[in-house]
Design an enzyme around this catalytic site. Structure first.
Site, PDB file in Angstrom:
ATOM      1  N   GLY A   9      47.320  57.906  85.781  1.00 38.97           N
ATOM      2  CA  GLY A   9      47.268  56.619  86.382  1.00 38.97           C
ATOM      3  C   GLY A   9      48.409  55.850  85.806  1.00 38.97           C
ATOM      4  N   ASP A  64      47.237  65.177  91.624  1.00 39.45           N
ATOM      5  CA  ASP A  64      46.207  64.475  92.012  1.00 39.45           C
ATOM      6  C   ASP A  64      44.943  64.956  91.499  1.00 39.45           C
ATOM      7  OD1 ASP A  64      43.813  63.509  94.035  1.00 39.45           O
ATOM      8  OD2 ASP A  64      45.623  63.359  95.507  1.00 39.45           O
ATOM      9  N   ALA A  88      42.071  56.357  88.457  1.00 32.32           N
ATOM     10  CA  ALA A  88      40.679  56.105  89.193  1.00 32.32           C
ATOM     11  C   ALA A  88      40.837  55.344  90.382  1.00 32.32           C
ATOM     12  CB  ALA A  88      39.673  55.534  88.233  1.00 32.32           C
ATOM     13  N   SER A 131      34.239  51.775  81.653  1.00 36.14           N
ATOM     14  CA  SER A 131      34.283  50.299  81.943  1.00 36.14           C
ATOM     15  C   SER A 131      33.124  49.412  81.492  1.00 36.14           C
ATOM     16  CB  SER A 131      34.430  50.397  83.658  1.00 36.14           C
ATOM     17  OG  SER A 131      34.240  48.961  83.934  1.00 36.14           O
ATOM     18  N   GLU A 133      31.624  47.588  83.538  1.00 40.67           N
ATOM     19  CA  GLU A 133      30.992  47.342  84.636  1.00 40.67           C
ATOM     20  C   GLU A 133      29.618  48.643  84.688  1.00 40.67           C
ATOM     21  OE1 GLU A 133      30.875  45.608  87.575  1.00 40.67           O
ATOM     22  OE2 GLU A 133      32.445  44.267  86.947  1.00 40.67           O
ATOM     23  N   TYR A 154      31.372  52.156  91.872  1.00 40.25           N
ATOM     24  CA  TYR A 154      32.373  52.563  90.977  1.00 40.25           C
ATOM     25  C   TYR A 154      31.725  52.675  89.535  1.00 40.25           C
ATOM     26  CZ  TYR A 154      35.575  50.905  87.493  1.00 40.25           C
ATOM     27  OH  TYR A 154      36.717  50.891  86.232  1.00 40.25           O
ATOM     28  N   LYS A 158      31.598  55.661  86.891  1.00 38.87           N
ATOM     29  CA  LYS A 158      32.130  55.580  85.265  1.00 38.87           C
ATOM     30  C   LYS A 158      31.205  56.058  84.649  1.00 38.87           C
ATOM     31  CE  LYS A 158      36.391  54.033  85.551  1.00 38.87           C
ATOM     32  NZ  LYS A 158      37.465  54.654  84.817  1.00 38.87           N
ATOM     33  N   ARG A 189      48.438  43.022  86.939  1.00 41.70           N
ATOM     34  CA  ARG A 189      47.054  43.195  87.833  1.00 41.70           C
ATOM     35  C   ARG A 189      47.498  43.523  89.199  1.00 41.70           C
ATOM     36  NH1 ARG A 189      42.306  45.695  87.062  1.00 41.70           N
ATOM     37  NH2 ARG A 189      40.527  44.241  86.425  1.00 41.70           N
TER      38      ARG A 189
END
Length: 361
Positions: A9, A64, A88, A131, A133, A154, A158, A189
């Protein structure tokens, strides 16, 4: 001999800032990027130099997260001292539309990297980008001991990646840790993320290119910080004697509505004249309130955020106004100077000798 780091990433917001940080620390940096029909390296273009420049310290490889064998080969070839797994499918709203793909890349992609490290036998320290989240609707403030109640594909992916990281640490002896990062933003961002949608829309409205900005839930509250400070925390985690999880955030929260109000007011606009609510941008299950308790990071890592919420808003609006060749108010750039920080373009002279190593790979 320079340390070597591998970043998945690397072309994303965090990956580009992390590459800069490591290069300024003298690392040799290797990055994994996906093959695409269009160029997706704009966030790290300023790091490139003449391919024939001696002393190259930046190398990019096509790959990948769906291909475990290729990952094993890459880690075996590079032999990184540190591996930062940031790759991700990271858009929460999109994960509802693409749950299977999100699970494959965000969840199983992490398992593939961990297994690649184990199979290669390379002694590398591993960082997993977890994260906030994952906490879902757990009462705030959230820290390393808070339970997980994911409310999106998502977040669920995670959580799987988090526990796989823990499993490989405890079961296979890897130096592996997760950084539970709360929302962190910057001028880099992605344009579909709400903070960048707002700052970019303001610049386009002032430039006469846009009439309205369409948003979803304005009442969601998040702990927002400045991304370059958060990648420093990633690096600090891998410098510790023992691997541990860390929650990284500012310790305060603000609503999407507050971000919108501050951004438009800073640009001299009335947000209610331009913002429209579109139900398509609401999540099927949303998280109302996330705020970090970063006590462990402060005590163990000596890490503290410097950029305030208002300064973050100013930085993003300044950057997007400049991108439209407009004259920004300038408070954002002044804040960066005050904190001894700088947007990456100003770091280019420090990074002579890095290059793109894509040719022939």
């Amino acid at each position: 001999m320079a340390k070597k780091a591998l970043i998945t990433g690397i072309t994303g917001q965090d990956g580009s800032y992390l590459a800069e940080l490591l290069l300024t620390k003298g690392y040799e940096v290797h990055g994994l990027i996906r093959k695409a029909s269009t160029f997706n390296t704009h966030r790290i273009e300023h790091l490139f130099a003449d391919p024939h420049e001696p002393g190259a310290r930046l190398f990019l490889y096509y790959g990948d997260l769906l291909d475990g064998n290729q990952l094993t080969h890459l880690i075996y070839e590079v032999e990184p001292d540190e591996t930062y797994h940031l790759g991700a499918q990271s858009h929460v709203r999109v994960s509802f539309d693409m749950p299977e793909y999100t699970a494959e890349v965000t969840g199983l992609g992490t398992a593939r990297v961990l297994e690649a490290i184990r199979r290669s036998g390379v002694k590398t320290r591993f960082y997993q980008a977890a994260s906030s989240e994952m906490f879902g609707n757990v009462p705030p403030p959230q820290n390393e001991d808070s339970p997980f109640r994911p409310r999106s594909p998502y977040a669920a992916a995670k959580v799987y990646a988090y526990w796989m990281t823990t499993n490989y640490r405890e079961g296979h002896g890897l130096f592996a840790c997760s950084g539970i990062l709360f929302n962190h933003e910057s001028p880099r961002r992605g344009e579909t993320f709400v903070t960048r949608k707002v700052s970019r829309a303001i610049a386009h409205i002032i430039a006469g290119k846009l009439q309205h900005l369409f948003l979803g839930n304005l009442n969601a509250k998040r702990d927002w910080g400045y991304a370059p400070e958060y990648v420093e925390a990633m690096w600090l985690m891998l410098q510790q004697d023992e691997p541990r999880e860390y929650a990284i955030g500012t310790g305060e929260c603000h609503s999407v509505r507050e971000f919108v109000e501050e951004a438009f007011q800073y640009a001299g606009l009335d947000w209610q004249q331009y913002v429209r609510i579109d139900p398509r941008y609401f999540r099927p299950t949303d998280v109302e309130l996330l705020v970090a308790d970063p006590s462990r990071a402060r005590s163990d890592l000596g890490w503290n955020s410097k950029v305030t919420f208002r300064e973050l808003v100013w930085i993003m609006v300044d950057a997007d106004m400049e991108a439209q060749e407009l004259t920004p108010p300038g408070k954002g750039w002044a804040a960066l100077k005050h904190h001894g920080l700088a947007e990456s373009a100003k770091l280019a002279p420090l990074l002579a000798g890095v290059r793109d190593e894509l040719a022939g790979r």
